[in-house]
Scaffold this active site. Structure first.
Site, PDB file in Angstrom:
ATOM      1  N   HIS A  52       0.865  -1.189   0.000  1.00  0.00           N
ATOM      2  CA  HIS A  52       0.000   0.000   0.000  1.00  0.00           C
ATOM      3  C   HIS A  52       0.900   1.236   0.000  1.00  0.00           C
ATOM      4  CE1 HIS A  52      -3.599  -2.445   0.791  1.00  0.00           C
ATOM      5  NE2 HIS A  52      -2.798  -3.178   1.552  1.00  0.00           N
ATOM      6  N   ASN A  84      -6.407   0.633  -2.982  1.00  0.00           N
ATOM      7  CA  ASN A  84      -7.256   1.336  -2.003  1.00  0.00           C
ATOM      8  C   ASN A  84      -6.659   2.672  -1.562  1.00  0.00           C
ATOM      9  OD1 ASN A  84      -5.222   0.053  -0.579  1.00  0.00           O
ATOM     10  ND2 ASN A  84      -6.487  -0.359   1.219  1.00  0.00           N
ATOM     11  N   ASP A 141      -8.568  -5.267  -2.515  1.00  0.00           N
ATOM     12  CA  ASP A 141      -7.889  -5.517  -1.240  1.00  0.00           C
ATOM     13  C   ASP A 141      -8.192  -4.468  -0.184  1.00  0.00           C
ATOM     14  OD1 ASP A 141      -6.059  -6.974   0.458  1.00  0.00           O
ATOM     15  OD2 ASP A 141      -4.920  -5.119   0.397  1.00  0.00           O
ATOM     16  N   HIS A 221      -2.691 -12.680   1.850  1.00  0.00           N
ATOM     17  CA  HIS A 221      -2.332 -12.745   3.284  1.00  0.00           C
ATOM     18  C   HIS A 221      -3.026 -13.846   4.101  1.00  0.00           C
ATOM     19  CE1 HIS A 221      -5.894 -10.203   3.321  1.00  0.00           C
ATOM     20  NE2 HIS A 221      -5.228  -9.142   2.905  1.00  0.00           N
ATOM     21  N   ASP A 294       2.256  -6.968   2.615  1.00  0.00           N
ATOM     22  CA  ASP A 294       1.063  -6.198   2.988  1.00  0.00           C
ATOM     23  C   ASP A 294       1.501  -4.906   3.698  1.00  0.00           C
ATOM     24  OD1 ASP A 294      -1.534  -5.372   3.232  1.00  0.00           O
ATOM     25  OD2 ASP A 294      -2.174  -6.962   4.590  1.00  0.00           O
ATOM     26  N   HIS A 298       1.028   3.667   8.400  1.00  0.00           N
ATOM     27  CA  HIS A 298       0.147   4.618   9.103  1.00  0.00           C
ATOM     28  C   HIS A 298       1.044   5.483   9.968  1.00  0.00           C
ATOM     29  CE1 HIS A 298      -3.525   2.645   7.830  1.00  0.00           C
ATOM     30  NE2 HIS A 298      -3.078   1.484   8.277  1.00  0.00           N
TER      31      HIS A 298
HETATM   32 ZN   LIG Z   1      -5.978  -7.340   2.406  1.00  0.00          ZN
END
Ligand SMILES: [Zn+2]
Length: 416
Positions: A52, A84, A141, A221, A294, A298
């Site tokens: 991400h 996302n 995802d 995952h 993954d 944050h």
């Molecule tokens: Zn996921």
């Protein structure tokens, strides 16, 4: 140094114009940049198929530059960015935004497009159009496709478009926003739990849809013993299912959550020792095809409160070292299998070319020191975020150099 695809040992590697020209023992030409790789292990560049990058929309957590620098520092030379973002990557324009920027980044950045409009799980996007714009996979995802009928259509369209479908398996009626694994720890903390059934039920659904319709599916995952068992038996029946797991699922367990530290919270959550062992066994026996991070950055402020923090942990910089230390060093797998899990298999799933380290192959590889033990220090991360669940832990296998497209994109002595 070694080439897992060709199973040969090489002493020197000559690179020119981004391509491996020669391997073996030879006198290097003059006027070339030389790297002394004595004592180092050379692996094909890692391909992290689950990242991400947070751009556009949440660049205070990460952006394409910081994320790809973190990748380079971890020996990763190619990554797949999940859709996302804000807004979600669900249009050809959004895909092109990423692919345009990719060329100037230190590692190869590929994009997974959203399967459904706005990631809402209702109306599917036109996968062929997204592929034409540059997407190499489709996924919602972060969320499952909530309806099995839509999942079936998504797999049909993904196959027709020639794109892998990457499924986030979570049954919301069971996971119910659980913060940690359901069980003893969720009871002690008095928080909602996301049990093994919340993942396994959706894995079973997706495998059944794939099996009944002879369609391929990739499960993201994997974290539970039950998911592993479903996938293992499906593979034995010849179902076209592949899967990935992340280093935290074969290294850490749910008891870390007793610290009430949100850096140990991700989705799916850390599970029990039984699950961790099942995931490890599935890596060893080949049920699990690929390792992916993954990587989900944050900010420290967002992760400050255990109960309200978003799920997710970073992992690009620790993928190789944790996997080497946990899997290769104790003898669970060989270095060749590690290269397969981190580079060859994800390339195959994503239909990217993989040529190993041999003449004619793109010069994408990393050099790491298997004997260099180091402590994970979040404040030294190249990522904009600090939320690593491996903080303070020690691992072997420090990445010394990463080479992508023939260029040194990471050198542990000189910060890039
Ligand atoms: Zn996921």
């Amino acid at each position: 140094m070694a080439d897992p695809s060709g199973s040969c040992f090489v002493e020197d590697i000559l690179i020119q114009d981004g391509i491996v020209q020669k391997t073996g023992l030879f006198t290097p030409p003059k006027n070339v940049l030389k790297i002394n790789a004595g004592g180092l292990v050379c692996l094909p560049g890692l391909v992290d198929m689950h990242v991400h990058l947070r751009e556009p929309g949440q660049t205070h957590k990460e952006d394409m530059v910081s994320g790809s620098r973190a990748a380079a520092a971890g020996g990763v030379t190619a990554l797949l960015a999940m859709p996302n973002t804000i807004p979600p990557c669900d249009s050809p324009e959004a895909v092109r935004f990423v692919t345009r920027r990719g060329a100037s980044l230190p590692v190869r950045v590929y994009q997974a497009a959203a399967a459904s409009k706005g990631l809402a799980g209702e109306q599917l996007n036109d996968f062929s159009v997204l592929k034409a714009a540059g997407a190499i996979a489709v996924s919602d995802d972060g969320r499952p496709l909530p309806d099995a009928g839509i999942m079936k259509q998504a797999l049909i369209h993904a196959k027709a478009a020639g794109l892998p479908f990457l499924s986030h398996c979570e049954d919301f009626s069971l996971s119910r926003g659980g913060l940690v694994n359901e069980g003893e720890i969720s009871r002690i903390l008095n928080v909602p739990g996301f049990g093994n059934d919340g993942e396994a039920v959706c894995v079973a659904r997706d495998v059944a849809v794939a099996e009944c319709n002879s369609l391929p599916v990739h499960i993201c995952h994997v974290s539970t013993a039950e998911s592993v068992n479903i996938i293992r038996s499906a593979k034995a029946r010849g179902v076209s299912v592949t899967c990935e797991t992340a280093p935290h699922y074969f290294t850490l367990t749910e008891d870390l959550l007793l610290s009430r530290d949100a850096d140990y919270r991700m989705n799916p959550p850390l599970r029990t020792r039984r699950d961790m062992k099942a995931v490890l066994a599935a890596i060893t026996d080949g049920t699990i095809d690929a390792l992916a991070t993954d990587h989900a950055p944050h900010s420290p402020a967002e992760k400050a409160d255990f109960f309200s923090a978003p799920n997710g942990v970073i992992g690009l910089e620790t993928l190789l070292a944790v996997s080497y230390t946990r899997l290769v060093k104790p003898g669970h797998i060989t270095l060749w299998r590690l290269a397969e899990l981190t580079s060859q298999a994800p390339s195959k799933i994503l239909r990217l070319p993989f040529a190993g380290i041999k003449p004619g192959a793109p010069a994408d590889f990393c050099l790491f020191d298997p004997d260099w033990e180091f402590t994970v220090e979040p404040e030294k991360s190249r990522s904009k975020s600090r939320n690593t669940p491996f903080k303070g832990m020690t691992f072997f296998g420090k990445v010394k150099y990463t080479i992508c497209r023939g260029k040194v994109v990471f050198d542990s002595e000189h910060k890039f």
